[in-house]
Design an enzyme around this catalytic site. Structure first.
Site, short mmCIF file in Angstrom:
data_model
loop_
_atom_site.label_atom_id
_atom_site.label_comp_id
_atom_site.label_asym_id
_atom_site.label_seq_id
_atom_site.Cartn_x
_atom_site.Cartn_y
_atom_site.Cartn_z
N GLU A 47 42.79 -51.19 67.63
CA GLU A 47 44.47 -51.67 68.02
C GLU A 47 45.49 -50.70 67.57
OE1 GLU A 47 47.66 -52.97 68.09
OE2 GLU A 47 47.60 -54.33 67.03
N ASN A 86 53.35 -52.87 59.66
CA ASN A 86 53.80 -53.26 59.39
C ASN A 86 54.14 -54.62 60.03
OD1 ASN A 86 52.02 -53.09 61.84
ND2 ASN A 86 53.43 -52.33 63.62
P1 NAD Z 1 49.95 -42.37 59.64
O1 NAD Z 1 48.68 -42.21 60.88
O2 NAD Z 1 49.96 -41.90 58.49
O3 NAD Z 1 49.16 -43.98 59.41
C1 NAD Z 1 49.01 -45.56 60.58
C2 NAD Z 1 48.24 -46.15 58.92
O4 NAD Z 1 47.14 -45.72 59.25
C3 NAD Z 1 48.83 -46.17 57.80
O5 NAD Z 1 47.77 -47.96 57.81
C4 NAD Z 1 47.64 -45.60 57.12
O6 NAD Z 1 47.34 -45.66 55.56
C5 NAD Z 1 46.34 -45.70 57.56
N1 NAD Z 1 45.39 -44.45 57.64
C6 NAD Z 1 46.28 -43.30 57.61
N2 NAD Z 1 44.82 -42.06 57.58
C7 NAD Z 1 43.53 -43.22 57.70
C8 NAD Z 1 42.59 -42.67 57.50
N3 NAD Z 1 41.77 -41.17 57.56
N4 NAD Z 1 41.83 -43.99 57.28
C9 NAD Z 1 41.97 -44.74 57.39
N5 NAD Z 1 43.25 -45.32 57.81
C10 NAD Z 1 44.30 -44.62 57.80
O7 NAD Z 1 51.12 -43.50 60.09
P2 NAD Z 1 52.49 -44.46 59.52
O8 NAD Z 1 54.08 -42.40 59.53
O9 NAD Z 1 52.16 -44.78 58.39
O10 NAD Z 1 53.16 -44.99 60.59
C11 NAD Z 1 53.68 -44.40 62.36
C12 NAD Z 1 52.45 -44.91 62.95
O11 NAD Z 1 51.57 -45.52 62.92
C13 NAD Z 1 53.16 -45.51 64.05
O12 NAD Z 1 53.01 -44.46 64.84
C14 NAD Z 1 52.43 -46.09 64.89
O13 NAD Z 1 51.61 -45.45 66.00
C15 NAD Z 1 51.50 -46.12 63.87
N6 NAD Z 1 51.53 -48.00 63.67
C16 NAD Z 1 51.06 -48.76 64.34
C17 NAD Z 1 50.44 -49.90 64.13
C18 NAD Z 1 49.84 -50.51 64.68
O14 NAD Z 1 50.16 -51.76 64.33
N7 NAD Z 1 49.17 -50.50 66.13
C19 NAD Z 1 50.77 -50.43 62.85
C20 NAD Z 1 51.68 -49.67 62.02
C21 NAD Z 1 51.24 -48.24 62.83
#
Ligand code: NAD
Length: 484
Positions: A256, A158
């Site tokens: 985070e 993001n």
């Molecule tokens: P997701 O849970 O599939 O992935 C979130 C992030 O984690 C992605 O960047 C992904 O590449 C990474 N990821 C996923 N599985 C991983 C693993 N096993 N090891 C390392 N990295 C891993 O969700 P999404 O559909 O990509 O994003 C939506 C959700 O992600 C939102 O609900 C939000 O909570 C969260 N998000 C939070 C932030 C933040 O700033 N806290 C930023 C981006 C996304």
């Protein structure tokens, strides 16, 4: 329209041991433009050999970098900050192409990242220890703080430039070396950062950028005995998995994670100000911000006035390709977020909420979901319980301060929160009782380099930014010397 378009999208690669590594025979994935689903480029995936190479390079580099003076580390970070500002438009253009946010927002992200690099450059020179008065005059007792070693970070899609740079800056300024796996959805930022650090003279191995299947990379790197600390920004479920794995290997973590920021609008608030500010904040990055205002509790006496003003401002967003100058809200970063919005809206409607504006995916290429306002959303609706991470706003009413505090604190999340009131007494009472890592009262005042950003409860562990930023990157060593 699209005056910025003709520049080619950046060439994608990994960066290991000071070398830019392309796809060659490796597997990889296509990177899409979320505004029109076109392919922007191809991203190479790291092999096991690449990961071992990065681990070895980071480990070798650490033996030099840890003893490099904080002043020299600071110079490199400041050089990077200068280069970022020089190339801000070029960087922002690619950020808009792969992440989707409007160009003006992308530029803000890039300039803000430069500030973070500069601040870490300076603060890294102040990682002080202390002298503890001894019990015997011949003993000298000192506490020193030393870099923890090789770190691994996972940065999100993001704010791919800002968040990636924050992790790099904290690691390098404290004397650690880093392997980072940024988000594959928006990769231009990290590739560009690797180029800038390379150009600024960072020694090989201090920073390594790898890509791949997230779960495979994190599993391999976190288990490695070379790695001493993990930093992750992303969703709570993934953060818990990574923290559990790190715990099994006794490694430090900074997490985070997700948030679901409550917004408390009291009956004495400046309603036009609150409505305008919240509409602007919620529109940023199409709501894909962990600190976005996301559960609106409005005092019943001002609920209608607030809802009208907020809906008017929020629904006036112009949706489109972020490189179009008229666009104020871009697409969602990927298709799965669009599906998530549709499900949250359908669930709220089934539970009795009414849709004031928006609510339906736009039928056009790209991942566009309109600004959506839901009224009378019950507290058990999914959108009140789960982080929406998109442009959907549930509004509900409250009557008493303690009632709204209890409802705001009822979720496992505890990242940001927002309060609007003209009463100092209410502000103090509520801000000290909200279970959140950050509280903004009558304005938006978080995510600055000099202030800590972090959550409580399921929203994470540790802080990024502020003087706390290095806490997880350094060990504390006590030295007691008999000097007689
Ligand atoms: P997701 O849970 O599939 O992935 C979130 C992030 O984690 C992605 O960047 C992904 O590449 C990474 N990821 C996923 N599985 C991983 C693993 N096993 N090891 C390392 N990295 C891993 O969700 P999404 O559909 O990509 O994003 C939506 C959700 O992600 C939102 O609900 C939000 O909570 C969260 N998000 C939070 C932030 C933040 O700033 N806290 C930023 C981006 C996304």
């Amino acid at each position: 329209m699209n005056a910025h378009q003709p520049m080619p999208y950046t060439a994608l690669s990994m960066y290991i041991d000071g070398q830019f590594i392309g796809q060659d025979a490796r597997s990889g994935e296509s990177v899409l433009n979320p505004a029109d689903d076109t392919i922007l480029g191809h991203l190479p995936h790291a092999t096991k050999e690449d990961l071992d190479h990065a681990l070895d390079a980071a480990s070798r580099a650490f033996e030099q970098w840890r003893w490099t003076s904080p002043l020299e580390r600071s110079r490199i970070l400041r050089r990077v900050a200068d280069l970022i500002r020089e190339r801000a438009d070029e960087i922002a253009r690619d950020l808009t192409r792969d992440q989707g946010k409007p160009f003006a927002e992308a530029r803000n992200e890039v300039y803000s990242a430069a500030d973070h690099a500069e601040w870490h450059a300076e603060e890294g020179r102040r990682i002080y220890g202390r002298v503890v008065p001894p019990r015997s005059p011949s003993v000298r007792q000192t506490v020193i703080r030393q870099p923890v070693g090789v770190c691994v970070a996972f940065s999100p899609w993001n704010f791919p430039f800002n968040q990636t740079l924050r992790k790099i800056s904290a690691a390098l300024a404290s004397g650690c070396t880093l392997i980072i796996k940024p988000a594959e959805d928006a990769p231009s930022a990290a590739v560009t950062l690797a180029r800038l650090f390379h150009e600024a003279g960072l020694p090989p191995g201090c920073l390594n950028v790898v890509w791949g299947v997230p779960a495979e990379i994190s599993d391999y790197l976190i288990r490695s005995p070379i790695v001493k600390k993990i930093s992750f920004t992303g969703s709570t479920p993934v953060g818990k998995q990574l923290a559990a794995l790190a715990g099994a290997h006794m490694k430090r973590v900074t997490m985070e994670l997700g948030g679901h920021s409550p917004v408390l609008v009291f009956d004495d608030a400046d309603i036009p100000l609150a409505a305008a500010l919240l509409a602007r904040l919620k529109g940023l990055n199409a709501g894909q911000v962990c600190m976005a205002p996301s559960r609106f509790y409005v005092h019943e006496a001002v609920r209608d006035e607030f809802t009208d003003a907020f809906t008017k401002a929020f629904s006036s967003q112009v949706l489109g390709d972020g490189l179009d100058a008229a666009t104020t809200m871009g697409p969602l970063a990927h298709k799965r977020r669009v599906g998530a919005m549709e499900q949250l809206v359908a669930d709220a409607r089934n539970r009795g909420a009414s849709i004031v504006t928006g609510g339906k995916t736009l039928s056009r290429p790209g991942n566009f979901f309109p600004p959506t306002v839901l009224l009378n959303t019950p507290d058990d609706a999914r959108v009140m319980q789960e982080e929406p991470f998109g442009p959907v706003v549930p509004i509900t009413r409250f009557r008493e301060t303690d009632e709204v505090l209890a409802r705001a604190n009822a979720l496992p999340y505890g990242l940001a929160s927002f309060v609007f009131t003209r009463s100092l007494k209410t502000s103090h009472y509520v801000s000290t009782r909200l279970e959140a890592g950050m509280v903004s009262v009558n304005h938006f005042g978080i995510a600055l380099p000099e202030t800590p950003l972090g959550g409580v409860k399921d929203s994470g562990i540790g802080s990024e930014g502020g003087s706390e930023t290095f806490d997880a990157y350094v060990t504390t060593k006590f030295i007691s010397e008999e000097t007689a």
